[in-house]
Design a protein around this motif. Structure first.
Motif, PDB file in Angstrom:
ATOM      1  N   LEU A  71       0.824  -1.209   0.000  1.00  0.00           N
ATOM      2  CA  LEU A  71       0.000   0.000   0.000  1.00  0.00           C
ATOM      3  C   LEU A  71       0.857   1.257   0.000  1.00  0.00           C
ATOM      4  N   LEU A  72       1.929   1.236   0.781  1.00  0.00           N
ATOM      5  CA  LEU A  72       2.821   2.413   0.808  1.00  0.00           C
ATOM      6  C   LEU A  72       3.498   2.608  -0.532  1.00  0.00           C
ATOM      7  N   LYS A  73       3.898   1.558  -1.199  1.00  0.00           N
ATOM      8  CA  LYS A  73       4.524   1.677  -2.514  1.00  0.00           C
ATOM      9  C   LYS A  73       3.540   2.219  -3.554  1.00  0.00           C
ATOM     10  N   MET A  74       2.293   1.889  -3.425  1.00  0.00           N
ATOM     11  CA  MET A  74       1.289   2.358  -4.385  1.00  0.00           C
ATOM     12  C   MET A  74       1.019   3.840  -4.251  1.00  0.00           C
ATOM     13  N   HIS A  75       1.101   4.398  -3.045  1.00  0.00           N
ATOM     14  CA  HIS A  75       0.747   5.797  -2.807  1.00  0.00           C
ATOM     15  C   HIS A  75       1.931   6.742  -2.861  1.00  0.00           C
ATOM     16  N   THR A  76       3.106   6.280  -3.072  1.00  0.00           N
ATOM     17  CA  THR A  76       4.261   7.187  -3.137  1.00  0.00           C
ATOM     18  C   THR A  76       4.709   7.454  -4.529  1.00  0.00           C
TER      19      THR A  76
END
Length: 145
Positions: free
Chosen positions: A140-145
């Motif tokens: 999820l963090l990789k998708m939003h950065t």
């Protein structure tokens, strides 16, 4: 001795610089000048004709430029050449798509290094996951950065 050389030069100069003028036509009336000659036009008419001719030359130049641009884009649309300017301009290519295709194929047969290079296979870009793995916080963090 210098006198003979100078006179010899004077004689050659006069013979080369003489201009032969045709005698006036016998049927031309006396006192006629060049303005009454039917082949002579007023200055305004000549200037207008020159301006008009200049406009036509500019139009023709624009048409040539547009034809070259069209040729460039038609070659690009084939997608076979890496650089469409490698194929020289020919007006026949604009009207006959078969001639254009034949010219591109002939160029590629003679110079295959000019062909478009498209990457194939796995080149390390795009999605790599199988999609079956559960979604985690790190994902999820990789998708939003």
């Amino acid at each position: 001795m210098t006198e003979t050389t100078d006179t010899a030069l004077d004689e050659t100069e006069t013979t080369t610089s003489e201009v032969v003028v045709d005698p006036p036509a016998e049927d031309a009336p006396e006192g006629s000048d060049l303005e009454s000659d039917p082949d002579t036009f007023p200055r305004e008419v000549v200037e207008d004709l020159r301006k008009e001719n200049g406009r036509y030359r500019q139009r023709a130049q624009k048409a040539d430029d547009y034809a070259k641009r069209l040729h460039h884009e038609l070659v690009r649309a084939t997608g076979k050449l890496a650089d469409p300017s490698d194929l020289t301009f020919d007006e026949d290519h604009l009207t006959d798509p078969e001639k254009l295709t034949a010219a591109v194929d002939d160029l590629l047969a003679r110079k295959p290094h000019l062909a478009t290079r498209k990457p194939a296979g796995d080149i390390g870009q795009g999605g790599r996951g199988s999609g079956d793995a559960p979604l985690g916080l790190l994902d999820l963090l990789k998708m939003h950065t």
